[in-house]
Every structure is written in C-alpha cells, then in structure tokens.
Design a protein around this motif. Structure first.
Motif, PDB file in Angstrom:
ATOM      1  N   ARG A  26      22.514 -42.818 -25.562  1.00 52.65           N
ATOM      2  CA  ARG A  26      22.938 -42.622 -26.634  1.00 52.65           C
ATOM      3  C   ARG A  26      23.137 -43.615 -27.331  1.00 52.65           C
ATOM      4  NH1 ARG A  26      26.818 -45.218 -22.862  1.00 52.65           N
ATOM      5  NH2 ARG A  26      26.096 -43.167 -21.502  1.00 52.65           N
ATOM      6  N   SER A  27      22.039 -44.973 -26.859  1.00 57.82           N
ATOM      7  CA  SER A  27      21.744 -45.656 -27.977  1.00 57.82           C
ATOM      8  C   SER A  27      21.334 -45.645 -29.464  1.00 57.82           C
ATOM      9  CB  SER A  27      21.692 -46.992 -27.790  1.00 57.82           C
ATOM     10  OG  SER A  27      19.807 -47.564 -28.340  1.00 57.82           O
ATOM     11  N   SER A  28      20.152 -44.931 -29.047  1.00 60.80           N
ATOM     12  CA  SER A  28      19.667 -44.717 -30.677  1.00 60.80           C
ATOM     13  C   SER A  28      20.494 -43.168 -31.440  1.00 60.80           C
ATOM     14  CB  SER A  28      17.933 -43.204 -29.708  1.00 60.80           C
ATOM     15  OG  SER A  28      18.431 -42.364 -29.460  1.00 60.80           O
ATOM     16  N   GLU A  29      20.699 -42.381 -30.859  1.00 61.29           N
ATOM     17  CA  GLU A  29      22.263 -41.565 -31.162  1.00 61.29           C
ATOM     18  C   GLU A  29      22.979 -41.910 -32.126  1.00 61.29           C
ATOM     19  OE1 GLU A  29      24.041 -38.509 -28.938  1.00 61.29           O
ATOM     20  OE2 GLU A  29      22.623 -38.105 -27.649  1.00 61.29           O
ATOM     21  N   THR A  30      23.283 -43.490 -31.808  1.00 64.08           N
ATOM     22  CA  THR A  30      24.343 -44.554 -32.357  1.00 64.08           C
ATOM     23  C   THR A  30      23.456 -44.916 -33.533  1.00 64.08           C
ATOM     24  OG1 THR A  30      25.204 -44.991 -30.121  1.00 64.08           O
ATOM     25  CG2 THR A  30      25.403 -46.322 -32.011  1.00 64.08           C
ATOM     26  N   ASP A  48      21.747 -44.056 -34.916  1.00 59.24           N
ATOM     27  CA  ASP A  48      21.445 -42.795 -36.573  1.00 59.24           C
ATOM     28  C   ASP A  48      22.358 -42.575 -36.850  1.00 59.24           C
ATOM     29  OD1 ASP A  48      18.561 -42.105 -35.055  1.00 59.24           O
ATOM     30  OD2 ASP A  48      19.034 -40.625 -34.208  1.00 59.24           O
ATOM     31  N   LEU A  49      23.935 -42.241 -36.214  1.00 60.04           N
ATOM     32  CA  LEU A  49      25.262 -42.199 -36.465  1.00 60.04           C
ATOM     33  C   LEU A  49      25.137 -43.892 -37.408  1.00 60.04           C
ATOM     34  CD1 LEU A  49      26.720 -41.261 -33.654  1.00 60.04           C
ATOM     35  CD2 LEU A  49      26.477 -40.008 -35.987  1.00 60.04           C
ATOM     36  N   ILE A  50      24.586 -45.399 -37.294  1.00 65.24           N
ATOM     37  CA  ILE A  50      24.724 -45.909 -38.100  1.00 65.24           C
ATOM     38  C   ILE A  50      23.838 -46.005 -39.418  1.00 65.24           C
ATOM     39  CG2 ILE A  50      24.544 -48.487 -37.908  1.00 65.24           C
ATOM     40  CD1 ILE A  50      25.871 -48.850 -34.971  1.00 65.24           C
ATOM     41  N   ILE A  51      22.947 -45.866 -39.142  1.00 62.70           N
ATOM     42  CA  ILE A  51      22.620 -45.591 -40.297  1.00 62.70           C
ATOM     43  C   ILE A  51      22.762 -44.280 -41.445  1.00 62.70           C
ATOM     44  CG2 ILE A  51      19.982 -44.427 -40.899  1.00 62.70           C
ATOM     45  CD1 ILE A  51      18.458 -46.184 -39.085  1.00 62.70           C
ATOM     46  N   ASP A  52      23.403 -43.261 -40.682  1.00 62.65           N
ATOM     47  CA  ASP A  52      23.876 -42.047 -41.647  1.00 62.65           C
ATOM     48  C   ASP A  52      24.680 -43.385 -41.932  1.00 62.65           C
ATOM     49  OD1 ASP A  52      22.586 -40.064 -41.144  1.00 62.65           O
ATOM     50  OD2 ASP A  52      23.218 -38.922 -39.376  1.00 62.65           O
ATOM     51  N   ILE A  53      26.029 -43.711 -42.031  1.00 63.43           N
ATOM     52  CA  ILE A  53      27.492 -43.879 -42.540  1.00 63.43           C
ATOM     53  C   ILE A  53      26.614 -44.976 -42.932  1.00 63.43           C
ATOM     54  CG2 ILE A  53      29.717 -46.225 -41.433  1.00 63.43           C
ATOM     55  CD1 ILE A  53      29.449 -43.943 -39.213  1.00 63.43           C
ATOM     56  N   ILE A  54      25.308 -45.601 -42.795  1.00 62.30           N
ATOM     57  CA  ILE A  54      25.147 -47.014 -44.148  1.00 62.30           C
ATOM     58  C   ILE A  54      24.825 -46.216 -45.263  1.00 62.30           C
ATOM     59  CG2 ILE A  54      23.506 -48.637 -44.893  1.00 62.30           C
ATOM     60  CD1 ILE A  54      24.259 -49.480 -41.718  1.00 62.30           C
ATOM     61  N   LYS A  55      24.018 -45.048 -44.894  1.00 65.60           N
ATOM     62  CA  LYS A  55      23.913 -44.730 -46.389  1.00 65.60           C
ATOM     63  C   LYS A  55      24.928 -43.751 -46.979  1.00 65.60           C
ATOM     64  CE  LYS A  55      20.114 -41.818 -44.231  1.00 65.60           C
ATOM     65  NZ  LYS A  55      19.950 -40.576 -43.258  1.00 65.60           N
ATOM     66  N   GLN A  56      26.249 -43.555 -46.649  1.00 65.91           N
ATOM     67  CA  GLN A  56      27.267 -43.094 -47.848  1.00 65.91           C
ATOM     68  C   GLN A  56      27.514 -43.877 -48.182  1.00 65.91           C
ATOM     69  OE1 GLN A  56      29.562 -40.416 -44.269  1.00 65.91           O
ATOM     70  NE2 GLN A  56      27.823 -39.964 -43.799  1.00 65.91           N
ATOM     71  N   GLN A 111      35.394 -45.938 -37.229  1.00 69.16           N
ATOM     72  CA  GLN A 111      34.466 -44.926 -37.191  1.00 69.16           C
ATOM     73  C   GLN A 111      33.925 -44.018 -35.993  1.00 69.16           C
ATOM     74  OE1 GLN A 111      32.570 -43.576 -40.865  1.00 69.16           O
ATOM     75  NE2 GLN A 111      33.324 -45.075 -41.593  1.00 69.16           N
ATOM     76  N   LEU A 112      33.047 -44.944 -35.496  1.00 69.91           N
ATOM     77  CA  LEU A 112      32.768 -44.265 -34.396  1.00 69.91           C
ATOM     78  C   LEU A 112      33.038 -44.531 -32.796  1.00 69.91           C
ATOM     79  CD1 LEU A 112      28.967 -45.625 -34.665  1.00 69.91           C
ATOM     80  CD2 LEU A 112      29.600 -43.172 -35.342  1.00 69.91           C
ATOM     81  N   GLU A 171      27.842 -54.593 -33.871  1.00 69.47           N
ATOM     82  CA  GLU A 171      26.718 -55.678 -34.435  1.00 69.47           C
ATOM     83  C   GLU A 171      25.748 -55.580 -33.376  1.00 69.47           C
ATOM     84  OE1 GLU A 171      29.482 -58.301 -34.329  1.00 69.47           O
ATOM     85  OE2 GLU A 171      31.025 -57.612 -35.690  1.00 69.47           O
ATOM     86  N   LYS A 172      25.913 -55.397 -32.574  1.00 72.42           N
ATOM     87  CA  LYS A 172      23.929 -55.666 -31.379  1.00 72.42           C
ATOM     88  C   LYS A 172      23.416 -54.166 -31.752  1.00 72.42           C
ATOM     89  CE  LYS A 172      23.972 -55.658 -26.059  1.00 72.42           C
ATOM     90  NZ  LYS A 172      25.129 -55.464 -24.856  1.00 72.42           N
ATOM     91  N   GLN A 173      24.236 -52.804 -32.094  1.00 71.41           N
ATOM     92  CA  GLN A 173      23.596 -51.720 -32.839  1.00 71.41           C
ATOM     93  C   GLN A 173      22.806 -52.434 -34.071  1.00 71.41           C
ATOM     94  OE1 GLN A 173      22.134 -49.644 -30.788  1.00 71.41           O
ATOM     95  NE2 GLN A 173      23.288 -49.700 -29.064  1.00 71.41           N
ATOM     96  N   ILE A 174      23.761 -53.038 -34.939  1.00 71.15           N
ATOM     97  CA  ILE A 174      23.149 -53.162 -35.667  1.00 71.15           C
ATOM     98  C   ILE A 174      22.190 -54.519 -35.656  1.00 71.15           C
ATOM     99  CG2 ILE A 174      23.133 -54.517 -37.940  1.00 71.15           C
ATOM    100  CD1 ILE A 174      26.127 -52.829 -37.867  1.00 71.15           C
TER     101      ILE A 174
END
Length: 77
Positions: free
Chosen positions: A11-15, A17-25, A37-38, A46-49
């Motif tokens: 789940r954390s690696s999916e998260t 990936d989602l964070i990276i996608d959101i940042i790209k946008q 958004q998530l 913040e932990k994932q970032i």
C-alpha cells in the motif's frame, strides 16, 4: 504477521506512486492537498514524501511557500 507487513508495504509503494503522479500534475501542490486527494492524513502523506525524498525520487525547490516539487528519478517502466 508477515502478511499484514506485505500488505502495508504494498500500500505504501502504491501511495508513493500516487503521490508522484499527483506531483507530476501539479508541482506546486502541498502535502495537505495531496492528503485530501488521497483521503489520507496529512501526517501520513508527509511521511511518504519524506521517504520519497530519502530515496531521491523527489526534491523540494524553493521555500515552503512558493516552492515546488521536482521529480528526480522516474522509474523506468
């Protein structure tokens, strides 16, 4: 159990990936906006970032206000 450990790390690696996608946008997005958004706590985001920064995948350019995120390494897929 090891099963829950796998689940949460998946789940954390999916998260991440989602964070990276959101940042790209939207490189100017805040952790709080990503959290909304998530549907996560901003603390969790913040932990994932922080992990993404430690992995060298993203970096923050500029200050807290007016700064933006840069994707450093894109996984070769």
């Amino acid at each position: 159990s090891s099963e829950t450990k796998t689940k949460s790390s998946e789940r954390s690696s999916e998260t991440k990936d989602l964070i990276i996608d959101i940042i790209k946008q939207d490189p100017h997005i805040t952790a709080a906006e990503i959290a909304m958004q998530l549907n996560m706590s901003s603390r969790g985001v913040e932990k994932q970032i922080r992990k993404l920064r430690e992995l060298g995948k993203i970096k923050r350019t500029g200050g807290r206000f007016g700064g933006y995120w840069e994707i450093v390494i894109l996984d070769k897929e």
